[in-house]
Write an enzyme that holds these catalytic residues in place. Structure first.
Site, PDB file in Angstrom:
ATOM      1  NE  ARG A 188      -3.697  -2.195  -0.140  1.00 39.85           N
ATOM      2  CZ  ARG A 188      -3.327  -3.298  -0.819  1.00 39.85           C
ATOM      3  NH1 ARG A 188      -2.224  -3.310  -1.563  1.00 39.85           N
ATOM      4  NH2 ARG A 188      -4.069  -4.376  -0.788  1.00 39.85           N
ATOM      5  CB  SER A 237      -9.156  -1.331   4.086  1.00 39.43           C
ATOM      6  OG  SER A 237      -9.877  -2.509   3.785  1.00 39.43           O
ATOM      7  CD  GLU A 307      -5.326   0.562   2.469  1.00 37.77           C
ATOM      8  OE1 GLU A 307      -5.321  -0.459   3.182  1.00 37.77           O
ATOM      9  OE2 GLU A 307      -5.855   0.605   1.351  1.00 37.77           O
TER      10      GLU A 307
HETATM   11  C1  FAD Z   1     -15.306   0.606  -1.794  1.00 35.58           C
HETATM   12  C2  FAD Z   1     -13.807   0.708  -1.859  1.00 35.58           C
HETATM   13  C3  FAD Z   1     -13.031  -0.443  -2.049  1.00 35.58           C
HETATM   14  C4  FAD Z   1     -11.630  -0.351  -2.109  1.00 35.58           C
HETATM   15  N1  FAD Z   1     -10.920  -1.493  -2.302  1.00 35.58           N
HETATM   16  C5  FAD Z   1      -9.563  -1.439  -2.353  1.00 35.58           C
HETATM   17  C6  FAD Z   1      -8.788  -2.619  -2.553  1.00 35.58           C
HETATM   18  O1  FAD Z   1      -9.306  -3.711  -2.730  1.00 35.58           O
HETATM   19  N2  FAD Z   1      -7.441  -2.509  -2.570  1.00 35.58           N
HETATM   20  C7  FAD Z   1      -6.821  -1.308  -2.406  1.00 35.58           C
HETATM   21  O2  FAD Z   1      -5.574  -1.265  -2.435  1.00 35.58           O
HETATM   22  N3  FAD Z   1      -7.527  -0.161  -2.212  1.00 35.58           N
HETATM   23  C8  FAD Z   1      -8.884  -0.186  -2.193  1.00 35.58           C
HETATM   24  N4  FAD Z   1      -9.603   0.960  -2.000  1.00 35.58           N
HETATM   25  C9  FAD Z   1      -8.898   2.231  -1.767  1.00 35.58           C
HETATM   26  C10 FAD Z   1      -8.681   3.092  -3.035  1.00 35.58           C
HETATM   27  O3  FAD Z   1      -9.659   2.819  -4.007  1.00 35.58           O
HETATM   28  C11 FAD Z   1      -7.304   2.842  -3.640  1.00 35.58           C
HETATM   29  O4  FAD Z   1      -6.302   3.211  -2.740  1.00 35.58           O
HETATM   30  C12 FAD Z   1      -7.123   3.644  -4.946  1.00 35.58           C
HETATM   31  O5  FAD Z   1      -5.984   3.184  -5.560  1.00 35.58           O
HETATM   32  C13 FAD Z   1      -6.983   5.140  -4.723  1.00 35.58           C
HETATM   33  O6  FAD Z   1      -7.032   5.769  -5.991  1.00 35.58           O
HETATM   34  P1  FAD Z   1      -7.626   7.239  -6.151  1.00 35.58           P
HETATM   35  O7  FAD Z   1      -7.453   7.636  -7.573  1.00 35.58           O
HETATM   36  O8  FAD Z   1      -9.002   7.321  -5.623  1.00 35.58           O
HETATM   37  O9  FAD Z   1      -6.620   8.061  -5.246  1.00 35.58           O
HETATM   38  P2  FAD Z   1      -6.937   9.291  -4.251  1.00 35.58           P
HETATM   39  O10 FAD Z   1      -7.734   8.796  -3.120  1.00 35.58           O
HETATM   40  O11 FAD Z   1      -7.471  10.435  -5.011  1.00 35.58           O
HETATM   41  O12 FAD Z   1      -5.454   9.623  -3.768  1.00 35.58           O
HETATM   42  C14 FAD Z   1      -4.707   8.705  -3.000  1.00 35.58           C
HETATM   43  C15 FAD Z   1      -3.251   9.197  -2.979  1.00 35.58           C
HETATM   44  O13 FAD Z   1      -2.714   9.100  -4.296  1.00 35.58           O
HETATM   45  C16 FAD Z   1      -2.252  10.365  -4.724  1.00 35.58           C
HETATM   46  N5  FAD Z   1      -2.504  10.488  -6.169  1.00 35.58           N
HETATM   47  C17 FAD Z   1      -3.700  10.498  -6.823  1.00 35.58           C
HETATM   48  N6  FAD Z   1      -3.512  10.636  -8.146  1.00 35.58           N
HETATM   49  C18 FAD Z   1      -2.162  10.723  -8.341  1.00 35.58           C
HETATM   50  C19 FAD Z   1      -1.339  10.916  -9.483  1.00 35.58           C
HETATM   51  N7  FAD Z   1      -1.829  11.043 -10.715  1.00 35.58           N
HETATM   52  N8  FAD Z   1       0.006  10.976  -9.295  1.00 35.58           N
HETATM   53  C20 FAD Z   1       0.551  10.855  -8.050  1.00 35.58           C
HETATM   54  N9  FAD Z   1      -0.176  10.694  -6.936  1.00 35.58           N
HETATM   55  C21 FAD Z   1      -1.521  10.626  -7.084  1.00 35.58           C
HETATM   56  C22 FAD Z   1      -3.030  11.390  -3.915  1.00 35.58           C
HETATM   57  O14 FAD Z   1      -2.330  12.622  -3.842  1.00 35.58           O
HETATM   58  C23 FAD Z   1      -3.139  10.668  -2.578  1.00 35.58           C
HETATM   59  O15 FAD Z   1      -1.977  10.846  -1.820  1.00 35.58           O
HETATM   60  C24 FAD Z   1     -10.995   0.899  -1.958  1.00 35.58           C
HETATM   61  C25 FAD Z   1     -11.777   2.050  -1.782  1.00 35.58           C
HETATM   62  C26 FAD Z   1     -13.157   1.961  -1.735  1.00 35.58           C
HETATM   63  C27 FAD Z   1     -13.978   3.228  -1.575  1.00 35.58           C
END
Ligand code: FAD
Length: 318
Positions: A188, A237, A307
């Site tokens: 993560r 999570s 996380e």
């Molecule tokens: C219902 C649900 C289920 C989920 N299941 C999982 C799972 O099974 N496994 C898992 O690992 N996670 C899971 N997640 C968590 C989440 O979806 C992941 O961590 C996802 O990868 C985050 O992506 P995001 O684009 O929404 O990032 P954001 O939440 O927008 O950002 C997260 C971090 O990434 C950075 N970031 C975003 N875009 C960029 C970019 N282009 N360049 C550099 N940094 C960037 C942000 O600044 C921040 O620090 C889940 C979430 C939900 C709501």
């Protein structure tokens, strides 16, 4: 309101900054714009400036602006792994869109290759890759974020984003043009530098029979639906799994399922999820997170690590 709180809530942008951003982005920059609608928790105060960036040249221009003005910035992906403070975020919050959402899938020397912009949704990427027979893509299905956020987080399940990454291009204030970097991936998190914004990624998969890959993905999505509150506002999570154990197991054993703080509730379905059930504030969620963490530590001596990323200004008064 205390002087400290008032200062923390004060916009960092002056009139010249606003004019400069409006000149570049026109209607794609909003000032004092609420972030809540752009997060899966539907929580978070206003950003001084919220900018939608649609091309690598625009991103380079924004990076140069931030560098010159010494302006703090934050890149928001799908907002599915962040808790944004009720006091909002100072400086520029940027979201990638337009050309950054492109996904192209090809087969090359028996491997499935996915070229994706950082704003591409994981749902689109996994669906397209599965149709081409990308083996292992099921492990990334059902993750609601973008490619950029998933790379930074090394999101996944039994297999993770980093297992499939071949190339990563980034842009940053000190090096605004797109350039390739090498990244290492851990549970993560990754070694991607704080100042690096992912602009595009190439993933590579072994090729398998597409029908079987799609079927496996489907059954994983059904399993998720039965075990996670995916229809409610949450961020997945909240805590990382400690070595050799599961955060959800510990939280459930601590009796925290169903605990409430204001409009936030520990999910009765999956103990590591906190749902926004009734207009929760960031303060409600943060208070509940602290309570859960304390209880697990007191009962089992395990110090759970977050996380989700806590960003922006957390205040008692707004
Ligand atoms: C219902 C649900 C289920 C989920 N299941 C999982 C799972 O099974 N496994 C898992 O690992 N996670 C899971 N997640 C968590 C989440 O979806 C992941 O961590 C996802 O990868 C985050 O992506 P995001 O684009 O929404 O990032 P954001 O939440 O927008 O950002 C997260 C971090 O990434 C950075 N970031 C975003 N875009 C960029 C970019 N282009 N360049 C550099 N940094 C960037 C942000 O600044 C921040 O620090 C889940 C979430 C939900 C709501």
């Amino acid at each position: 309101m205390s002087l400290t709180t008032a200062r923390a809530l004060q916009s960092l942008l002056d009139a010249a900054d606003r004019d400069a951003l409006s000149a570049i982005f026109g209607e794609r920059v909003q000032f004092d714009a609420p972030i809540a609608p752009h997060t899966s928790w539907k929580i978070g105060g206003p950003a001084d400036a919220l900018v939608q960036v649609e091309s690598e040249s625009e991103l380079a221009e924004l990076m140069r602006f931030c560098f010159k003005a010494q302006m703090p910035w934050f890149v928001l992906g799908g907002g599915s792994n962040v808790l944004v403070g009720d006091g909002g975020m100072r400086g520029v919050v940027l979201r990638l869109g337009g050309g950054f959402a492109a996904v192209a899938v090809r087969v090359d020397e028996g491997r499935v290759i996915v070229d994706a912009g950082a704003a591409a949704g994981m749902a689109a990427v996994t669906a397209k890759a599965a149709s081409a027979g990308a083996a292992g893509i099921g492990s990334l299905s059902g993750i609601p974020g973008t490619v950029g956020g998933s790379l930074r987080m090394n999101a996944g399940t039994d297999r993770e984003m980093g297992d499939f990454v071949r190339d990563v291009w980034v842009q940053s204030p000190s090096k605004p043009e797109p350039h390739a970097v090498s990244v290492q991936y851990f549970y993560r998190h990754s070694t991607l530098a704080r100042e690096e914004i992912v602009s595009r990624v190439t993933l590579a998969f072994e090729r398998a029979e597409a029908g079987g890959v799609r079927q496996e993905m489907k059954s994983r999505l059904v399993r998720r639906k039965n075990t996670q509150p995916i229809d409610l506002p949450n961020a997945g999570s909240c805590f990382r799994n400690p070595e050799g154990d599961k955060a959800a197991r510990l939280i459930e054993a601590a009796g925290a399922k169903g605990w409430r703080e204001g409009g936030a509730e520990v999910s009765p379905l999956h103990a590591n999820f906190i749902n926004n059930v009734a207009g929760a504030s960031a303060k409600d969620v943060a208070t509940l997170l602290a309570r859960v963490r304390r209880e697990v530590r007191d009962r089992f001596g395990v110090d759970l690590q977050l996380e989700v990323h806590l960003v922006g200004v957390f205040v008692d008064e707004t």
